[in-house]
Write an enzyme that holds these catalytic residues in place. Structure first.
Site, PDB file in Angstrom:
ATOM      1  N   ARG A 107       0.745  -1.242   0.115  1.00 29.14           N
ATOM      2  CA  ARG A 107       0.027  -0.066  -0.013  1.00 29.14           C
ATOM      3  C   ARG A 107       0.827   1.266  -0.056  1.00 29.14           C
ATOM      4  NH1 ARG A 107      -5.438   1.290   3.447  1.00 29.14           N
ATOM      5  NH2 ARG A 107      -6.341  -0.240   1.829  1.00 29.14           N
ATOM      6  N   HIS A 134      -7.199   0.956  -6.582  1.00 31.88           N
ATOM      7  CA  HIS A 134      -7.464  -0.061  -5.580  1.00 31.88           C
ATOM      8  C   HIS A 134      -8.070  -1.380  -6.055  1.00 31.88           C
ATOM      9  CE1 HIS A 134      -7.848  -1.747  -1.723  1.00 31.88           C
ATOM     10  NE2 HIS A 134      -8.652  -0.722  -1.174  1.00 31.88           N
ATOM     11  N   GLN A 137      -9.959  -4.155  -4.132  1.00 30.88           N
ATOM     12  CA  GLN A 137     -11.319  -3.400  -3.441  1.00 30.88           C
ATOM     13  C   GLN A 137     -12.260  -3.813  -4.803  1.00 30.88           C
ATOM     14  OE1 GLN A 137     -11.939  -1.826  -0.392  1.00 30.88           O
ATOM     15  NE2 GLN A 137     -14.150  -2.542  -1.420  1.00 30.88           N
ATOM     16  N   CYS A 270     -16.849   1.298   0.063  1.00 28.39           N
ATOM     17  CA  CYS A 270     -15.639   0.575   0.508  1.00 28.39           C
ATOM     18  C   CYS A 270     -14.667   0.721   1.904  1.00 28.39           C
ATOM     19  CB  CYS A 270     -14.324   0.920  -0.534  1.00 28.39           C
ATOM     20  SG  CYS A 270     -13.819   2.765  -0.110  1.00 28.39           S
ATOM     21  N   ARG A 298     -13.692  -8.973   0.800  1.00 25.03           N
ATOM     22  CA  ARG A 298     -12.490  -8.977   0.602  1.00 25.03           C
ATOM     23  C   ARG A 298     -11.456  -9.864   1.023  1.00 25.03           C
ATOM     24  NH1 ARG A 298     -10.501  -3.620   1.015  1.00 25.03           N
ATOM     25  NH2 ARG A 298      -8.627  -4.604   0.426  1.00 25.03           N
TER      26      ARG A 298
HETATM   27  N1   CP Z   1     -11.345  -0.590   2.032  1.00 22.90           N
HETATM   28  C1   CP Z   1     -10.067  -0.702   2.390  1.00 22.90           C
HETATM   29  O1   CP Z   1      -9.185  -0.911   1.742  1.00 22.90           O
HETATM   30  O2   CP Z   1     -10.150  -0.242   3.681  1.00 22.90           O
HETATM   31  P1   CP Z   1      -8.666  -0.090   4.494  1.00 22.90           P
HETATM   32  O3   CP Z   1      -8.145   1.185   4.438  1.00 22.90           O
HETATM   33  O4   CP Z   1      -8.854  -0.238   6.040  1.00 22.90           O
HETATM   34  O5   CP Z   1      -7.760  -1.438   4.400  1.00 22.90           O
HETATM   35  N1  NVA Z   2     -10.331   6.744  -1.356  1.00 24.25           N
HETATM   36  C1  NVA Z   2      -9.880   5.911  -0.144  1.00 24.25           C
HETATM   37  C2  NVA Z   2      -9.984   4.442   0.126  1.00 24.25           C
HETATM   38  C3  NVA Z   2      -9.692   4.016   1.489  1.00 24.25           C
HETATM   39  C4  NVA Z   2      -9.792   2.480   1.066  1.00 24.25           C
HETATM   40  C5  NVA Z   2      -8.422   6.528   0.174  1.00 24.25           C
HETATM   41  O1  NVA Z   2      -7.506   6.182  -0.595  1.00 24.25           O
HETATM   42  O2  NVA Z   2      -8.346   7.137   1.460  1.00 24.25           O
END
Ligand code: CP
Ligand code: NVA
Length: 311
Positions: A107, A134, A137, A270, A298
């Protein structure tokens, strides 16, 4: 279908058939979990590294649990605690990790870091969210839609809010490959990544998917099967908070908007949600919301992803 050894940086690199195969495999992992097969030893002894530069609840926990449910294990690596934080290069980090573990879920704050990691790693690199996309997701979300609606082709998904959202980028790519009808309601200043949108529009020509934009959230949700939103201020965009909240105020998913969508529309997010901003409590906690099933999926889709990609 053989996907062993592949990276998953973006769904742009995957064919519709491959995407559908992963989703069907996710549904199969879920079915087997509920018929009592909690552990399926698809990856005995493998180790997955989770290299995270930003916070996470769902992605981190679901990947760590997914690894265990496949007979593998995981190591969580906080970016700031590695030599990366003292200037070791991503290339050398990737080369080193490749000698210890069997796959990397990363990430990152900037998408190019995923590409750099994948270039030098000799093991699969999986995108666990970047500023651009993502994909894991979106794969889980497509699995949830197929599970709830029994089909993907022609499903009308209204995305309400930040048109420049990373999750939206991945929904557009996967949705265009799977034949969805996606309507994005957002202020005209907030648009998807140009290259991703171009890819999605090109793909849609072949698959019969529809992708359209409006500034009117009410127009977007009319007849929708799915009403989807995400936070207005993504991780790393804190400096833009005031400006984005002002722009996005008219795009809140609340009971008034859901009543225009109608009773067959399901609400998806999400997560994490900023309750009271992009969505109200009565919607996210209401009968049309499937956000907890969506979050659970997920886990199952990521078992499929790991089982299919990790050698
Ligand atoms: N939706 C998602 O990726 O959540 P997190 O940021 O908690 O991993
Ligand atoms: N758009 C959000 C998604 C989190 C899972 C972010 O990047 O913070």
């Amino acid at each position: 279908m053989r996907l062993k050894g592949r990276d998953l940086i973006d769904l742009v690199d995957y064919t519709p058939e491959e995407i559908l195969f992963i989703i069907e495999s996710g549904l199969e992992f879920k079915r087997r979990f509920y018929t009592g097969e909690r552990v399926i030893n698809a990856l005995p002894g493998r180790v997955i590294a989770l290299l995270f530069e930003k916070p996470s609840t769902r992605t981190r926990v679901s990947f760590e649990v997914a690894a265990r449910q496949l007979g593998a294990s995981s190591i969580y690596l906080s970016w700031g605690e590695l030599q990366l934080a003292r200037g070791e290069s991503l290339a050398d980090t990737a080369r080193t990790l490749s000698r210890y573990v069997d796959g990397i879920v990363a990430r990152v704050k900037e998408h190019w870091k995923l590409i750099e990691l994948a270039k030098y790693a000799t093991i699969p690199v999986i995108n666990g969210l970047s500023d651009l996309s993502h994909p894991v997701q979106a794969l889980g979300d497509m699995m949830s839609i197929l599970e709830k609606k029994g089909r993907l082709r022609g499903v009308k998904l209204a995305f309400i809010g930040d048109g420049s959202d990373n999750v939206l980028n991945s929904l557009l790519v996967s949705g265009s490959k799977l034949g969805l009808h996606i309507t994005v309601a957002s202020p005209r200043q907030l648009r998807p990544d140009e290259n991703i949108l171009k890819h999605a529009l090109e793909t849609a020509k072949d698959t019969g998917a529809i992708i359209e934009f409006t500034e009117d959230p009410y127009e977007a949700v009319r007849g929708a099967d799915i009403v989807y939103t995400d936070v207005w201020v993504s991780m790393g965009q804190e400096a833009l908070r005031e400006e984005k909240v002002k722009l996005l105020k008219p795009y809140q998913v609340n009971s008034k908007l859901m009543s225009v969508a109608g009773s067959r529309a399901l609400f998806m997010h999400c997560l994490p949600a900023k309750r009271g901003e992009e969505v109200t409590d009565d919607v996210i906690d209401g009968p049309q919301s499937i956000v907890w099933d969506q979050a659970e999926n997920r886990l199952h889709i990521q078992k499929a992803i790991l089982a299919l990609l990790i050698p």
